[in-house]
Design an enzyme around this catalytic site. Structure first.
Site, mmCIF file in Angstrom:
data_model
loop_
_atom_site.group_PDB
_atom_site.id
_atom_site.type_symbol
_atom_site.label_atom_id
_atom_site.label_comp_id
_atom_site.label_asym_id
_atom_site.label_seq_id
_atom_site.Cartn_x
_atom_site.Cartn_y
_atom_site.Cartn_z
ATOM 1 N N ARG A 155 2.180 1.239 10.253
ATOM 2 C CA ARG A 155 1.656 1.619 8.939
ATOM 3 C C ARG A 155 2.790 1.498 7.926
ATOM 4 O O ARG A 155 3.610 2.396 7.791
ATOM 5 C CB ARG A 155 1.095 3.040 8.988
ATOM 6 C CG ARG A 155 0.187 3.396 7.821
ATOM 7 C CD ARG A 155 -0.396 4.792 7.995
ATOM 8 N NE ARG A 155 -1.233 4.878 9.166
ATOM 9 C CZ ARG A 155 -2.532 4.567 9.192
ATOM 10 N NH1 ARG A 155 -3.127 4.127 8.100
ATOM 11 N NH2 ARG A 155 -3.241 4.683 10.319
ATOM 12 N N ARG A 196 0.613 -6.317 12.641
ATOM 13 C CA ARG A 196 0.000 -5.717 13.830
ATOM 14 C C ARG A 196 -0.166 -6.748 14.946
ATOM 15 O O ARG A 196 -0.137 -6.394 16.130
ATOM 16 C CB ARG A 196 -1.327 -5.069 13.466
ATOM 17 C CG ARG A 196 -1.120 -3.858 12.564
ATOM 18 C CD ARG A 196 -2.297 -2.926 12.513
ATOM 19 N NE ARG A 196 -1.954 -1.705 11.786
ATOM 20 C CZ ARG A 196 -2.684 -0.618 11.765
ATOM 21 N NH1 ARG A 196 -3.835 -0.570 12.429
ATOM 22 N NH2 ARG A 196 -2.300 0.453 11.080
ATOM 23 N N GLU A 222 -6.771 -0.889 15.217
ATOM 24 C CA GLU A 222 -7.388 -1.874 14.323
ATOM 25 C C GLU A 222 -6.393 -2.956 13.936
ATOM 26 O O GLU A 222 -5.253 -2.675 13.587
ATOM 27 C CB GLU A 222 -7.893 -1.181 13.052
ATOM 28 C CG GLU A 222 -8.501 -2.144 12.036
ATOM 29 C CD GLU A 222 -8.455 -1.611 10.613
ATOM 30 O OE1 GLU A 222 -8.418 -2.438 9.690
ATOM 31 O OE2 GLU A 222 -8.431 -0.371 10.438
ATOM 32 N N ARG A 259 0.838 -1.193 0.000
ATOM 33 C CA ARG A 259 0.000 0.000 0.000
ATOM 34 C C ARG A 259 0.873 1.243 0.000
ATOM 35 O O ARG A 259 1.843 1.334 0.756
ATOM 36 C CB ARG A 259 -0.941 0.015 1.211
ATOM 37 C CG ARG A 259 -1.891 -1.179 1.190
ATOM 38 C CD ARG A 259 -2.888 -1.155 2.310
ATOM 39 N NE ARG A 259 -3.695 -2.372 2.295
ATOM 40 C CZ ARG A 259 -4.623 -2.678 3.197
ATOM 41 N NH1 ARG A 259 -4.864 -1.843 4.194
ATOM 42 N NH2 ARG A 259 -5.297 -3.805 3.110
ATOM 43 N N SER A 298 -10.465 -6.085 9.882
ATOM 44 C CA SER A 298 -11.688 -5.445 9.416
ATOM 45 C C SER A 298 -12.456 -6.460 8.584
ATOM 46 O O SER A 298 -11.922 -6.981 7.596
ATOM 47 C CB SER A 298 -11.343 -4.208 8.574
ATOM 48 O OG SER A 298 -12.497 -3.467 8.257
#
Length: 426
Positions: free
Chosen positions: A277, A391, A349, A262, A352
């Site tokens: 991130r 994560r 988070e 990403r 999801s």
């Protein structure tokens, strides 16, 4: 993508649903464009019908030796041979415009999704476990990893720039162990089929799951026109693109452990320390393909599968129902699972899970047919993280940190760690 026929029949409901997502009403302009398209199609059909009729009349006129009428009809047919391609091109352009507009509109939320603007309006579904109680101060994962000597951001920056991490030794093994544990859990206990799929895909695959055309800036593209996947949702969901499935074979459940890529184009200045991130990270993805009647129940099931990972790891977390303003583009309803990070003293988070209805299936033209049905229906698709490996590594490091700077290995990961029970500085 939305069904223009449904929009025509439910214009007010469609606009109300878009409003919940913070988008402007679109039904009037969409219906006007569709009416223009339908008028061109009708004109095309009339012209084609007239051409066929005129061609037959030419033969009849010639049989009757009416050369004047035959020549007049031939001129009419010749004129239509010129005008038909122009009308076909007009229909193509209008249809492409309609498709483009529809493809840029977000999915509409289910009725039970809370209405809100952003993450502050999300609603707690439930909370699992307890925060760790220590007498020593909690450190963040990058402080722990760098002190242990197994997490290196400087060398990663030398190789690739910002938002990359080099893990070595036992931390690299712990990351691998987490991914293998997740795959084993989802395939052995949850009924998912493991898939090894490409990491680069064509435009059509990105379009099918909704990353294109709207979110190209969030993606990495190769020099030969392929895209690096931002998540294995892209490949796993597109496995059924263009296919007609048998309803009694549903649901299909797929899982894959892959790197994800990403650009993080909109996250300048956010989470610049550590590996929260990243441009590249490992994730265990879950995808389900269901019929229309089963997708809501499948959403609950998928979320429970992701939650089971954290329960077995002994991590405290909460599951949130996202509000309309915080859901992803293709979702009708989303649960975010947020793990507790004591080093940050907050929830973050880690998974999801979304149900998309037939939104992606229309883009992919993925359908199913019941045993006694002649007509086909679009499948419903779901996707979720089962879970984000990087994560999870952060969560384990921060929740299993010891006062001496070491990190204990959760019991469920011991079979994957080659006898290592604690990560200590060499």
């Amino acid at each position: 993508m939305h069904d223009i026929k449904w929009i025509r029949d439910n214009a007010e409901a469609f606009d109300a649903a878009l409003k919940k997502r913070g988008a402007d009403a679109q039904s009037e302009s969409l219906i006007a464009l569709d009416e223009k398209r339908r008028a061109v199609i009708q004109r095309l059909q009339d012209m084609q019908a007239r051409r066929n009729t005129a061609s037959k009349e030419i033969g009849a006129a010639m049989a009757q030796k009416n050369s004047e009428l035959a020549e007049k009809l031939k001129a009419e047919v010749a004129e239509m041979k010129t005008s038909l391609p122009a009308a076909e091109e007009e229909e193509r352009l209008i249809s492409a415009e309609l498709t483009d507009v529809l493809s840029r509109l977000p999915n509409i939320p289910l009725d039970d999704v809370p209405v809100g603007k952003d993450e502050h309006d999300n609603v707690v579904k439930h909370v699992i476990g307890q925060k760790p109680g220590w007498n020593h101060p909690a450190k963040e994962h990058y402080e722990i990893g760098e002190a242990l000597g197994f997490m290196d951001f400087d060398r990663a920056a030398k190789l690739s720039g910002a938002r990359f991490t080099v893990l070595t030794g036992p931390l690299a093994r712990l990351e691998r162990a987490l991914g293998q544990f997740m795959l084993d859990l989802h395939t052995r206990e949850h009924g998912y089929t493991e898939v090894s799929s490409p990491l680069m895909v064509r435009d059509e695959a990105m379009y099918g799951t909704g990353q294109l055309p709207k979110f190209s800036e969030d993606l990495f593209k190769t020099t030969d026109g392929r895209w690096l996947i931002p998540t294995a949702e892209v490949t796993l969901t597109n496995l059924v693109s263009g296919e007609i499935l048998e309803q009694d074979k549903l649901p299909l459940r797929f899982t894959a452990l892959t790197p994800s890529f990403r650009s993080e184009a909109g996250s300048a200045g956010r989470d610049t320390r550590g590996m929260l991130r990243q441009h590249q990270f490992w994730k265990c993805e879950l995808v389900s393909i269901t019929d229309a009647e089963s997708s809501i129940a499948e959403h609950e099931r998928m979320t429970e599968c992701a939650e089971k990972v954290l329960k077995l790891l002994g991590l405290h977390f909460r599951t949130m129902t996202l509000c309309t303003g915080d859901m992803g583009f293709g979702a009708r309803k989303t649960y975010d699972i947020e793990v507790w990070l004591p080093g940050q003293d907050t929830y973050r988070e880690i998974s999801s899970c979304s149900v998309c209805g037939d939104f992606q299936a229309r883009r992919m033209n993925a359908r199913y047919r019941g045993k006694d049905d002649k007509a086909t229906k679009f499948v419903h698709t779901l996707n979720g993280s089962g879970i984000a490996v990087g994560r999870a590594l952060i969560a384990v490091m921060e929740n299993y940190q010891n006062e001496d700077g070491s990190v204990s290995v959760p019991d469920v990961l011991l079979p994957y760690m080659g006898g290592l029970t604690k990560i200590e500085r060499a």
